[in-house]
Motif scaffolding. Structure first.
Motif, PDB file in Angstrom:
ATOM      1  N   ALA A 132       0.875  -1.265  -0.520  1.00 11.58           N
ATOM      2  CA  ALA A 132      -0.083  -0.201  -0.271  1.00 11.58           C
ATOM      3  C   ALA A 132       0.976   0.867  -0.420  1.00 11.58           C
ATOM      4  O   ALA A 132       0.422   1.852  -0.520  1.00 11.58           O
ATOM      5  N   LEU A 133       1.505   1.108   1.151  1.00 14.62           N
ATOM      6  CA  LEU A 133       2.461   2.698   0.831  1.00 14.62           C
ATOM      7  C   LEU A 133       3.258   2.664  -0.124  1.00 14.62           C
ATOM      8  O   LEU A 133       3.934   4.096  -0.772  1.00 14.62           O
ATOM      9  N   SER A 134       3.415   1.535  -1.001  1.00 15.94           N
ATOM     10  CA  SER A 134       4.269   1.522  -2.244  1.00 15.94           C
ATOM     11  C   SER A 134       3.542   2.728  -3.672  1.00 15.94           C
ATOM     12  O   SER A 134       4.303   3.184  -4.008  1.00 15.94           O
ATOM     13  N   GLY A 135       2.183   1.999  -2.882  1.00 15.80           N
ATOM     14  CA  GLY A 135       1.903   1.989  -4.406  1.00 15.80           C
ATOM     15  C   GLY A 135       1.253   3.627  -4.462  1.00 15.80           C
ATOM     16  O   GLY A 135       1.219   4.285  -5.155  1.00 15.80           O
ATOM     17  N   LEU A 136       1.278   3.923  -3.071  1.00 13.98           N
ATOM     18  CA  LEU A 136       0.576   5.924  -2.558  1.00 13.98           C
ATOM     19  C   LEU A 136       2.273   6.534  -3.043  1.00 13.98           C
ATOM     20  O   LEU A 136       2.054   7.574  -2.814  1.00 13.98           O
ATOM     21  N   LYS A 137       3.515   5.858  -2.960  1.00 13.38           N
ATOM     22  CA  LYS A 137       4.830   6.611  -3.142  1.00 13.38           C
ATOM     23  C   LYS A 137       4.965   7.125  -2.277  1.00 13.38           C
ATOM     24  O   LYS A 137       5.631   8.743  -2.492  1.00 13.38           O
ATOM     25  N   VAL A 138       5.232   6.379  -0.901  1.00 12.78           N
ATOM     26  CA  VAL A 138       5.512   7.069   0.421  1.00 12.78           C
ATOM     27  C   VAL A 138       6.382   7.525   0.323  1.00 12.78           C
ATOM     28  O   VAL A 138       7.603   6.537   0.104  1.00 12.78           O
ATOM     29  N   GLY A 139       7.060   8.445   0.916  1.00 11.63           N
ATOM     30  CA  GLY A 139       8.734   8.592   1.024  1.00 11.63           C
ATOM     31  C   GLY A 139       9.014   9.572   1.667  1.00 11.63           C
ATOM     32  O   GLY A 139       8.012  10.412   2.126  1.00 11.63           O
ATOM     33  N   PRO A 140      10.645  10.019   1.972  1.00  9.13           N
ATOM     34  CA  PRO A 140      11.335  11.592   2.565  1.00  9.13           C
ATOM     35  C   PRO A 140      10.459  12.717   2.644  1.00  9.13           C
ATOM     36  O   PRO A 140       9.875  13.184   1.715  1.00  9.13           O
ATOM     37  N   GLY A 141       9.593  13.530   3.737  1.00 11.08           N
ATOM     38  CA  GLY A 141       9.259  14.853   3.485  1.00 11.08           C
ATOM     39  C   GLY A 141       7.374  14.659   3.614  1.00 11.08           C
ATOM     40  O   GLY A 141       6.877  15.709   4.022  1.00 11.08           O
ATOM     41  N   ASP A 142       7.635  13.156   3.063  1.00 10.46           N
ATOM     42  CA  ASP A 142       5.885  13.660   3.364  1.00 10.46           C
ATOM     43  C   ASP A 142       4.988  13.511   4.982  1.00 10.46           C
ATOM     44  O   ASP A 142       5.551  12.822   5.531  1.00 10.46           O
ATOM     45  N   GLY A 148      -7.107   3.656  10.572  1.00  9.33           N
ATOM     46  CA  GLY A 148      -6.952   2.319  11.507  1.00  9.33           C
ATOM     47  C   GLY A 148      -5.960   2.203  11.667  1.00  9.33           C
ATOM     48  O   GLY A 148      -5.081   0.905  11.759  1.00  9.33           O
ATOM     49  N   ALA A 149      -5.171   2.888  12.243  1.00  4.87           N
ATOM     50  CA  ALA A 149      -3.338   2.439  12.750  1.00  4.87           C
ATOM     51  C   ALA A 149      -2.858   2.010  13.780  1.00  4.87           C
ATOM     52  O   ALA A 149      -1.511   1.170  13.530  1.00  4.87           O
ATOM     53  N   ALA A 150      -3.975   1.885  14.648  1.00  2.00           N
ATOM     54  CA  ALA A 150      -3.255   0.708  15.919  1.00  2.00           C
ATOM     55  C   ALA A 150      -3.867  -0.654  14.949  1.00  2.00           C
ATOM     56  O   ALA A 150      -3.513  -1.874  16.647  1.00  2.00           O
ATOM     57  N   GLY A 151      -4.394  -1.287  14.157  1.00  2.00           N
ATOM     58  CA  GLY A 151      -4.715  -3.173  13.993  1.00  2.00           C
ATOM     59  C   GLY A 151      -3.451  -3.262  12.740  1.00  2.00           C
ATOM     60  O   GLY A 151      -2.382  -2.627  13.331  1.00  2.00           O
ATOM     61  N   GLY A 152      -4.059  -4.370  12.949  1.00  2.00           N
ATOM     62  CA  GLY A 152      -2.254  -4.376  11.845  1.00  2.00           C
ATOM     63  C   GLY A 152      -2.000  -4.952  11.074  1.00  2.00           C
ATOM     64  O   GLY A 152      -0.592  -4.174  11.382  1.00  2.00           O
ATOM     65  N   VAL A 153      -2.365  -3.994   9.640  1.00  2.00           N
ATOM     66  CA  VAL A 153      -2.033  -3.332   9.000  1.00  2.00           C
ATOM     67  C   VAL A 153      -1.371  -1.811   9.509  1.00  2.00           C
ATOM     68  O   VAL A 153      -0.021  -1.395   9.201  1.00  2.00           O
ATOM     69  N   GLY A 154      -2.374  -0.885  10.007  1.00  2.00           N
ATOM     70  CA  GLY A 154      -2.033   0.228  10.546  1.00  2.00           C
ATOM     71  C   GLY A 154      -0.848   0.706  11.180  1.00  2.00           C
ATOM     72  O   GLY A 154       0.071   1.366  11.003  1.00  2.00           O
ATOM     73  N   THR A 155      -0.762  -0.445  12.570  1.00  2.00           N
ATOM     74  CA  THR A 155       1.163  -0.499  13.182  1.00  2.00           C
ATOM     75  C   THR A 155       1.684  -1.120  11.977  1.00  2.00           C
ATOM     76  O   THR A 155       2.121  -0.013  12.431  1.00  2.00           O
ATOM     77  N   VAL A 156       1.911  -1.754  11.095  1.00  2.00           N
ATOM     78  CA  VAL A 156       3.054  -1.855   9.942  1.00  2.00           C
ATOM     79  C   VAL A 156       3.387  -0.545   9.685  1.00  2.00           C
ATOM     80  O   VAL A 156       4.178  -0.185   8.964  1.00  2.00           O
ATOM     81  N   ALA A 157       2.506  -0.272   8.490  1.00  2.00           N
ATOM     82  CA  ALA A 157       2.574   1.302   7.755  1.00  2.00           C
ATOM     83  C   ALA A 157       2.941   2.526   8.439  1.00  2.00           C
ATOM     84  O   ALA A 157       3.888   3.024   8.367  1.00  2.00           O
ATOM     85  N   VAL A 158       2.403   2.664   9.551  1.00  2.00           N
ATOM     86  CA  VAL A 158       3.116   3.424  10.508  1.00  2.00           C
ATOM     87  C   VAL A 158       4.386   3.585  10.906  1.00  2.00           C
ATOM     88  O   VAL A 158       5.132   4.105  10.189  1.00  2.00           O
ATOM     89  N   GLN A 159       4.683   2.219  11.073  1.00  2.00           N
ATOM     90  CA  GLN A 159       6.557   2.642  11.680  1.00  2.00           C
ATOM     91  C   GLN A 159       7.000   2.510   9.672  1.00  2.00           C
ATOM     92  O   GLN A 159       8.381   1.915   9.641  1.00  2.00           O
ATOM     93  N   LEU A 160       6.661   1.509   9.077  1.00  2.00           N
ATOM     94  CA  LEU A 160       7.299   1.637   7.466  1.00  2.00           C
ATOM     95  C   LEU A 160       7.370   3.108   7.291  1.00  2.00           C
ATOM     96  O   LEU A 160       8.301   3.234   6.600  1.00  2.00           O
ATOM     97  N   ALA A 161       6.205   3.723   7.097  1.00  2.00           N
ATOM     98  CA  ALA A 161       5.895   5.487   6.140  1.00  2.00           C
ATOM     99  C   ALA A 161       7.224   6.051   7.288  1.00  2.00           C
ATOM    100  O   ALA A 161       7.768   6.942   6.935  1.00  2.00           O
ATOM    101  N   ARG A 162       7.782   6.060   8.677  1.00  2.00           N
ATOM    102  CA  ARG A 162       8.398   6.116   9.462  1.00  2.00           C
ATOM    103  C   ARG A 162      10.040   6.164   8.965  1.00  2.00           C
ATOM    104  O   ARG A 162      11.066   7.183   8.844  1.00  2.00           O
ATOM    105  N   ALA A 163      10.106   4.856   8.808  1.00  2.00           N
ATOM    106  CA  ALA A 163      11.245   4.295   8.478  1.00  2.00           C
ATOM    107  C   ALA A 163      11.524   5.161   7.272  1.00  2.00           C
ATOM    108  O   ALA A 163      12.754   5.595   6.663  1.00  2.00           O
ATOM    109  N   TRP A 164      10.567   5.005   6.447  1.00  2.00           N
ATOM    110  CA  TRP A 164      10.791   5.985   4.850  1.00  2.00           C
ATOM    111  C   TRP A 164      10.931   7.489   4.877  1.00  2.00           C
ATOM    112  O   TRP A 164      10.792   7.634   3.684  1.00  2.00           O
ATOM    113  N   GLY A 165      10.640   7.821   5.525  1.00  2.00           N
ATOM    114  CA  GLY A 165      11.013   9.637   5.765  1.00  2.00           C
ATOM    115  C   GLY A 165      10.002  10.273   6.679  1.00  2.00           C
ATOM    116  O   GLY A 165      10.339  11.453   6.205  1.00  2.00           O
TER     117      GLY A 165
END
Length: 302
Positions: A132-142, A148-165
């Motif tokens: 999902a984050l790749s499809g949305l082209k999430v990257g540094p500065g975004d 649904g950030a506390a659910g299964g997908v959301g928990t990982v998405a929050v941390q991946l997006a942070r790791a990607w800047g």
């Protein structure tokens, strides 16, 4: 072996723990003795009668599309793995059982320190978040809004997006706000007035939005994100078609799963397990997930 089967479509009460034939690995496959297997909303949908795109559901079906365990048998021509290897992996069905067979290319090594229940819960939600984050082209500065950030997908998405800047704003009930802060997100309560609350937190605007919750999240997203190509959902495809935003899905790969396990080993990925259940209590696990307020994942432990 024991397996959780769906003999007929319906409520959690239709689930049956049944003795079925222990599978033998086909050429290029291995058999894994399952130690933990995550439960996904997609499993509940199949139990209710939904068929995944491109798949065929023949009853009785064994649910479960992610698992972790120990390789105990090799099929002809299987390579890259030995009996006794600890692995985590994915396949379409079959994970909610004592044994599962899987193509060698759909496994990665389990990090030695990763608890079994976390290993068994990573693949489906983790890979969905990555796609999902790749499809949305999430990257540094975004600045990214994750519903649904506390659910299964959301928990990982929050941390991946942070790791990607990226900076992350995550929707959740108030009881999960401290949890989201611990993941690196700015929490916000969902519900009426969400768009205004997000604007107050992000005066510079929101660049992308990921819906992992449904329940009208996309309508708020189109108020906040100018480019509809950077709005997407992993759950509410009907609303996505109505609003002209992305339906985020894609193939799972061992390379993507290995990236996630590497992030966990580096200390950059926290995995939350809300509850573990033996196969005999699969119906209770389904009811918990159906409630819609699970923090992280629910796991079956054969």
């Amino acid at each position: 072996m024991k397996a959780v089967t769906v003999p007929e479509f319906g409520d959690p009460e239709v689930l049956s723990v049944t003795e079925v034939a222990t599978p033998a690995p086909a050429p290029g496959e291995v058999r894994v003795r399952v130690r933990a297997a995550g439960l996904q909303p997609a499993d509940l949908a199949v139990r209710d009668g939904w068929t995944p795109p491109g798949a065929t559901v023949e009853l009785p079906v064994v649910l479960g599309n992610e698992f972790a365990g120990v390789v105990d048998r090799l099929g002809a021509g299987a390579s890259g793995w030995r009996t006794g290897d600890e692995v985590l992996g994915f396949r379409l069905f079959g994970g909610h059982a004592e044994y599962v067979t899987v193509d060698c290319a759909q496994l990665v090594a389990k990090p030695a320190g990763m608890p079994w229940e976390q290993a068994g819960s990573l693949s489906a939600s983790g890979q969905t978040a990555h796609v999902a984050l790749s499809g949305l082209k999430v990257g540094p500065g975004d600045t990214v809004l994750v519903h649904g950030a506390a659910g299964g997908v959301g928990t990982v998405a929050v941390q991946l997006a942070r790791a990607w800047g990226a900076t992350v704003i995550g929707t959740a009930s108030e009881r999960n706000h401290d949890y989201l802060r611990g993941l690196g997100a700015v929490p916000v309560t969902y519900g009426p007035g969400l768009a205004d609350r997000v604007r107050a937190l992000a005066p510079g605007g929101v660049d992308a939005a990921l819906d992992a919750a449904g329940r009208g999240a996309l309508d708020a997203s189109v108020e906040l994100v100018a480019d509809r190509d950077r709005i997407g959902t992993v759950t509410d495809f009907r609303a996505a078609r109505r609003l002209g935003v992305q339906m985020l899905r894609g193939p799972r790969t061992a390379a993507r799963l290995a990236e996630l396990t590497a992030l966990w080993e580096a200390g950059g990925l926290r995995l939350e397990v809300a509850g573990t259940f033996p196969l005999e209590r699969a119906a209770d696990a389904h009811r918990l997930v159906a409630g819609g307020h699970v923090r992280g994942k629910v796991v079956l432990t054969p």
